[in-house]
Design a protein around this motif. Sequence first.
Motif, PDB file in Angstrom:
ATOM      1  N   LEU A 298      84.612   3.757   0.705  1.00 48.80           N
ATOM      2  CA  LEU A 298      85.127   5.641   0.142  1.00 48.80           C
ATOM      3  C   LEU A 298      86.467   5.171   0.687  1.00 48.80           C
ATOM      4  O   LEU A 298      86.647   5.230   1.850  1.00 48.80           O
ATOM      5  N   GLY A 299      86.941   5.939   0.175  1.00 44.19           N
ATOM      6  CA  GLY A 299      87.766   6.393   0.382  1.00 44.19           C
ATOM      7  C   GLY A 299      87.788   7.418   1.574  1.00 44.19           C
ATOM      8  O   GLY A 299      86.886   7.610   1.883  1.00 44.19           O
ATOM      9  N   PRO A 300      89.590   8.034   1.787  1.00 48.88           N
ATOM     10  CA  PRO A 300      89.207   9.092   2.973  1.00 48.88           C
ATOM     11  C   PRO A 300      88.614  10.548   1.941  1.00 48.88           C
ATOM     12  O   PRO A 300      88.595  10.700   1.523  1.00 48.88           O
ATOM     13  N   TRP A 301      88.193  11.433   3.687  1.00 46.56           N
ATOM     14  CA  TRP A 301      87.512  12.709   3.017  1.00 46.56           C
ATOM     15  C   TRP A 301      88.730  13.373   2.372  1.00 46.56           C
ATOM     16  O   TRP A 301      89.594  13.913   2.901  1.00 46.56           O
ATOM     17  N   GLN A 302      87.733  14.036   1.197  1.00 44.32           N
ATOM     18  CA  GLN A 302      89.409  15.360   0.599  1.00 44.32           C
ATOM     19  C   GLN A 302      88.962  16.850   0.686  1.00 44.32           C
ATOM     20  O   GLN A 302      86.621  16.894   0.465  1.00 44.32           O
ATOM     21  N   THR A 303      88.842  17.387   1.576  1.00 45.05           N
ATOM     22  CA  THR A 303      88.728  19.044   1.390  1.00 45.05           C
ATOM     23  C   THR A 303      88.015  19.649   0.571  1.00 45.05           C
ATOM     24  O   THR A 303      89.873  19.523  -0.142  1.00 45.05           O
ATOM     25  N   ASN A 304      87.450  20.464  -0.542  1.00 45.92           N
ATOM     26  CA  ASN A 304      87.561  21.053  -1.515  1.00 45.92           C
ATOM     27  C   ASN A 304      87.652  23.135  -0.751  1.00 45.92           C
ATOM     28  O   ASN A 304      87.683  23.270   0.461  1.00 45.92           O
ATOM     29  N   ALA A 305      88.043  23.401  -2.214  1.00 42.46           N
ATOM     30  CA  ALA A 305      88.522  25.179  -1.920  1.00 42.46           C
ATOM     31  C   ALA A 305      87.089  26.100  -1.126  1.00 42.46           C
ATOM     32  O   ALA A 305      87.292  26.872   0.063  1.00 42.46           O
TER      33      ALA A 305
END
Length: 229
Positions: free
Chosen positions: A207-214
Amino acid sequence: MKNLSQIAGGVAGPAVGFAATLLIVELVGFGNRADPIGSALLAVFVFAPAGAIAGLVLGTKLAMRMRGGENTGSLAGNSLRAFGALILLCAAAGTAYYIYAVTSATPWLNPNAATPLLVFEVRLPAGTVLPGSPREIAIELQTDINRMPGEPRFNRFRSDGDKPVIAGDVELAFRTAHRQLEIKIKGQPDRLYPIALSAKAPHAAQLGPWQTNADGSEIRYRAQWPGRD
């Protein structure tokens, strides 16, 4: 072939003429601002092709002038030969792309191909309650071509400190770079996550890096091709 350079000049000329005409139309401000779509269609399908034809003739003529006394054939004849060569090149390029598209397409376009999956995890904000049944969660992959329902994988649900983590997967049925994942959990606001994968979505082992949502949640994902793990 003695007139090869004239033909080459004629083949290169249309691309230059097409692009130059569009640039000139833009610079002079041609068009009706009240109907930008109509103006764009007129520029692309009328003026630009005319510029491409002019570029073909001028490119052939320039190549003939550069050859000087070594020219063979007339301007009209060499222009027609260049036009024929251009048609063949376009046909070859179109055929090559079609073969590539079919052989590398995902199953709904090519039944003999493997079915890739978008495998994902979403880390919800602290204090959020995990859904306890399939009726409490809905997952949908949305693209510019289709919508595909996803499957929650309850066996991979867990807690990361005080933040619950949900997991699931969904088929990547079409090759497109325009994807977003919608997750609906009962009693919570709907969440939409952009998926930044290329159109072909190459296989990734992790899995890729965590991406923050709004909304403070986070997502990470990968494309999984069968037989590659």
